[in-house]
Design a protein around this motif. Structure first.
Motif, short mmCIF file in Angstrom:
data_model
loop_
_atom_site.label_atom_id
_atom_site.label_comp_id
_atom_site.label_asym_id
_atom_site.label_seq_id
_atom_site.Cartn_x
_atom_site.Cartn_y
_atom_site.Cartn_z
N LEU A 152 35.57 27.99 37.92
CA LEU A 152 36.51 28.77 38.71
C LEU A 152 37.18 27.93 39.78
CD1 LEU A 152 34.97 32.31 39.39
CD2 LEU A 152 37.22 31.78 38.45
N VAL A 153 36.39 27.18 40.51
CA VAL A 153 36.94 26.37 41.60
C VAL A 153 37.85 25.28 41.05
CG1 VAL A 153 36.39 24.84 43.53
CG2 VAL A 153 35.01 26.89 43.13
N ARG A 154 37.45 24.68 39.94
CA ARG A 154 38.30 23.66 39.34
C ARG A 154 39.63 24.24 38.87
NH1 ARG A 154 34.04 20.04 35.71
NH2 ARG A 154 33.24 18.78 37.44
N LEU A 155 39.57 25.42 38.25
CA LEU A 155 40.80 26.07 37.81
C LEU A 155 41.71 26.40 38.98
CD1 LEU A 155 39.48 28.50 35.04
CD2 LEU A 155 41.11 26.65 34.70
N SER A 156 41.11 26.76 40.11
CA SER A 156 41.90 27.18 41.26
C SER A 156 42.74 26.06 41.86
CB SER A 156 40.99 27.78 42.34
OG SER A 156 40.25 26.77 43.01
N ARG A 157 42.38 24.81 41.56
CA ARG A 157 43.15 23.67 42.08
C ARG A 157 44.59 23.69 41.58
NH1 ARG A 157 40.04 18.32 40.56
NH2 ARG A 157 39.97 19.45 38.59
N ALA A 193 44.65 31.73 45.42
CA ALA A 193 44.83 32.82 46.38
C ALA A 193 43.61 33.74 46.40
CB ALA A 193 46.09 33.62 46.04
N VAL A 194 43.06 34.03 45.22
CA VAL A 194 41.88 34.89 45.15
C VAL A 194 40.69 34.20 45.82
CG1 VAL A 194 40.23 35.99 43.58
CG2 VAL A 194 42.67 36.07 43.07
N TRP A 195 40.53 32.91 45.58
CA TRP A 195 39.44 32.13 46.20
C TRP A 195 39.54 32.18 47.72
CZ3 TRP A 195 34.86 30.13 46.07
CH2 TRP A 195 34.52 28.94 46.72
N LEU A 196 40.74 31.97 48.25
CA LEU A 196 40.93 31.97 49.70
C LEU A 196 40.80 33.38 50.28
CD1 LEU A 196 43.89 29.42 50.02
CD2 LEU A 196 41.45 29.02 50.44
N GLU A 197 41.28 34.38 49.57
CA GLU A 197 41.15 35.76 50.04
C GLU A 197 39.68 36.16 50.11
OE1 GLU A 197 43.41 38.27 47.50
OE2 GLU A 197 45.35 37.51 48.19
N SER A 250 45.74 42.30 39.72
CA SER A 250 46.38 41.25 38.93
C SER A 250 45.34 40.64 38.00
CB SER A 250 46.96 40.16 39.84
OG SER A 250 45.91 39.44 40.48
N LYS A 251 45.82 39.90 37.00
CA LYS A 251 44.87 39.29 36.07
C LYS A 251 44.03 38.23 36.78
CE LYS A 251 48.10 35.77 34.27
NZ LYS A 251 48.78 35.25 33.05
N GLU A 252 44.63 37.52 37.74
CA GLU A 252 43.88 36.50 38.47
C GLU A 252 42.75 37.12 39.29
OE1 GLU A 252 47.99 34.84 37.78
OE2 GLU A 252 47.17 36.73 38.50
N GLU A 253 43.00 38.31 39.83
CA GLU A 253 41.99 38.95 40.67
C GLU A 253 40.77 39.40 39.87
OE1 GLU A 253 42.48 42.84 42.74
OE2 GLU A 253 42.65 41.59 44.51
N CYS A 254 40.89 39.41 38.55
CA CYS A 254 39.77 39.84 37.72
C CYS A 254 38.52 38.99 37.96
CB CYS A 254 40.15 39.77 36.24
SG CYS A 254 41.33 41.03 35.70
N VAL A 255 38.68 37.75 38.40
CA VAL A 255 37.52 36.88 38.60
C VAL A 255 36.87 37.08 39.97
CG1 VAL A 255 38.45 35.12 37.05
CG2 VAL A 255 38.88 34.96 39.51
#
Length: 211
Positions: free
Chosen positions: A117-122, A129-133, A64-69
């Motif tokens: 990245l962390v701020r965006l994930s909020r 989901a990518v951060w937690l995975e 997914s595009k989100e997983e790119c990070v």
């Protein structure tokens, strides 16, 4: 992997290094676009074009595009693992290993974009989901490191609980640092979290036998 395939000094083969370099470049471009435009307004085609690859190639690397990070986040977990192994003192004590990490900010030194990245994930469920995975995957690695240092197995319930506590401490410390407008330096947040975990482990560690 054969010695020939590993190359000099045990380095990964050239094709693997190129693959990782490509993944990293995609990750950096994805984060730049997410920060500039927002996740919803950024397409996979946008990320592929910025990275100089086709969309078809992008999908070969990421789901997914989100997983790119994810490579940017995974790098931090790899560094944390390496640092813990490097500081392990052979005493069979995770508390000692954690206490020996005197420069915790080096965990994430290559990740200057971590705060973004962390701020965006909020506010972006896909990034969250990518951060937690990433942390979920790291937990098994932390369990293996703890098992190696204490002579237990990675499947031991206590080992898994210790890995979970360590993982949660790192995640919360980074999130606290990233989301604080004028918060303490990352090193201070990580040190505080690691000291707290070390105290917990010291409290529950069985007494070492005496001669």
């Amino acid at each position: 992997m054969s010695a020939r395939a590993a190359g000099r000094g045990g380095r990964p083969p050239l094709t693997e290094r190129r693959r990782e370099a490509t993944r990293r470049e995609i990750a950096e471009e994805a984060l730049r676009l997410f920060a500039d435009r927002g996740v919803a307004a950024t397409t996979a085609e946008d990320i592929a074009a910025a990275a100089g690859i086709s969309t078809r190639t992008l999908w070969r690397y990421f789901r997914s595009k989100e997983e790119c990070v994810r490579p940017l986040l995974a790098s931090g977990m790899e560094i944390a693992t390496e640092r813990l192994r490097a500081y392990w003192q052979g005493e069979g004590s995770l508390a000692r290993a954690l206490a020996g990490v005197d420069d915790p900010e080096a965990f994430l030194e290559p990740l200057g974009a971590l705060r973004d990245l962390v701020r965006l994930s909020r506010d972006e469920p896909g990034l969250r989901a990518v951060w937690l995975e990433t942390h979920f995957d790291a937990e098994a690695v932390f369990a293996q490191v703890i098992a190696e240092g204490t002579g237990r197995t990675a499947h031991d319930l206590a080992v898994r609980m210790e890995a979970g506590m360590l993982n949660a401490a790192l995640r919360i410390a980074v999130e606290d640092w990233a989301t604080s407008p004028e918060g303490a330096p990352l090193a201070e947040s990580l040190s505080q979290a690691l000291r707290a975990v070390a105290r917990c482990f010291e409290a529950v560690s069985p007494a070492r036998p005496t001669d």
